[in-house]
Design a protein around this motif. Structure first.
Motif, PDB file in Angstrom:
ATOM      1  N   ALA A  86     -56.098 -43.681-119.140  1.00 29.52           N
ATOM      2  CA  ALA A  86     -57.168 -42.714-120.099  1.00 29.52           C
ATOM      3  C   ALA A  86     -56.245 -42.306-121.253  1.00 29.52           C
ATOM      4  CB  ALA A  86     -57.677 -41.624-119.296  1.00 29.52           C
ATOM      5  N   GLY A  87     -56.770 -42.226-122.241  1.00 25.80           N
ATOM      6  CA  GLY A  87     -56.086 -41.538-123.365  1.00 25.80           C
ATOM      7  C   GLY A  87     -55.341 -40.118-123.162  1.00 25.80           C
ATOM      8  N   ALA A  88     -54.162 -39.851-123.591  1.00 27.31           N
ATOM      9  CA  ALA A  88     -53.808 -38.710-123.430  1.00 27.31           C
ATOM     10  C   ALA A  88     -54.410 -37.568-123.703  1.00 27.31           C
ATOM     11  CB  ALA A  88     -52.178 -38.552-124.133  1.00 27.31           C
ATOM     12  N   GLU A  89     -55.338 -37.479-124.873  1.00 29.73           N
ATOM     13  CA  GLU A  89     -56.035 -36.490-125.047  1.00 29.73           C
ATOM     14  C   GLU A  89     -57.340 -36.270-124.028  1.00 29.73           C
ATOM     15  OE1 GLU A  89     -58.362 -36.251-128.924  1.00 29.73           O
ATOM     16  OE2 GLU A  89     -58.130 -38.651-129.062  1.00 29.73           O
ATOM     17  N   GLU A  90     -57.430 -37.091-123.118  1.00 26.34           N
ATOM     18  CA  GLU A  90     -58.656 -37.143-122.197  1.00 26.34           C
ATOM     19  C   GLU A  90     -58.258 -36.374-121.035  1.00 26.34           C
ATOM     20  OE1 GLU A  90     -61.561 -40.643-122.465  1.00 26.34           O
ATOM     21  OE2 GLU A  90     -59.584 -41.607-122.396  1.00 26.34           O
TER      22      GLU A  90
END
Length: 268
Positions: A86-90
């Motif tokens: 997953a993306g870090a901001e998720e």
């Protein structure tokens, strides 16, 4: 070797279970731990309930082992969690803290708990199960990579501090390892539609890679080597892929390594 006492966290499955079994085979008396397990047994020996995110649980388990066995010669900090690709901001701040609470602060808790006994007995060894992501971060794995980077720095500093007492601290760096680890992956708790397509594709790609990955026995053998070495190294890669990645990280141009990683993960 029969008098040597090893304490292995996260020993109910995967790398921890394989490590406990290999140490026992080599003559160590092994006490494994698991967060969810009641007192029982693992193929490597005894299994105790222990939650590395709890100060009280860590203190109680270590005290029980010391009182019964009289010493702890080896601590293997293996317990860990990760977030599915997953993306870090998720991931929320709370989720980021949860990953570090197990992967990093869990190792710190365990280390602090065993060190008074190791200093008193005049020796010991602490082996941290790190990752190649501790020196080579991968996209969509930022929190896990960051926690393993933290372990690398902590262990090396610790090793310098403890040598006068005959205690050494080392890190094992596996690459992809075929274990049930993915069954314990956390789902990102703040998913965004913007990442859906790449996240889905990356999960499929990693699943394919894991199908051909080396088993946890490779890591267990490396732990035994690090635990038994008269003059241990600060870091040990575990397996062929990990060794190749370490060489590439050391000698290959950054742009080449960057492009190769994106190609391997099929990122555009």
């Amino acid at each position: 070797m029969n008098s040597k006492i090893a304490l292995v966290t996260g020993a109910s499955s995967g790398i921890g279970q394989a490590t406990a079994a290999r140490l026992a085979q080599a003559g160590w008396k092994v006490i494994g731990t698991s967060r969810r397990a009641a007192q029982g047994a693992t193929p490597g020996g005894e299994l105790l309930a222990l939650d590395v995110t709890s100060d009280a649980s860590v203190a109680a388990a270590v005290e029980a082992v010391v009182q019964r066995e009289g010493r702890i010669d080896l601590l293997v900090n293996n317990a860990g969690v990760g977030v599915a690709a997953a993306g870090a901001e998720e991931s929320s701040i709370a989720q980021a803290q949860a990953v570090f609470d197990t992967n990093f602060f869990g190792a710190v808790r365990m280390t602090r708990a065993v060190l008074p006994q190791m200093r008193a007995q005049g020796g010991g060894r602490i082996v941290h199960i790190g990752s190649v992501l501790g020196f080579l971060p991968m996209p969509y794995g930022a929190l896990y990579a960051a926690s393993k980077h933290a372990i690398e720095g902590y262990s090396e500093s610790l090793d310098h501090e403890l040598r006068n007492w005959g205690i050494r601290s080392v890190v094992i760096e596996p690459a992809y390892t075929r274990t049930p680890f993915d069954a314990n992956l956390l789902e990102a708790d703040a998913k965004l539609d913007a990442y859906h397509a790449v996240r889905t594709a990356l999960v499929r790609r990693i699943h394919d890679i894991m199908a051909g990955a080396e088993g946890p026995e490779v890591v267990a053998e490396t732990v035994l080597k690090a635990a038994s070495a008269a003059r241990p190294k600060l870091r040990y890669t575990a397996g062929g892929l990990a060794a190749r990645l370490r060489l590439l990280r050391t000698f290959a141009p950054a742009s080449m390594l960057d492009a190769g990683m994106r190609k391997d993960l099929q990122l555009v």
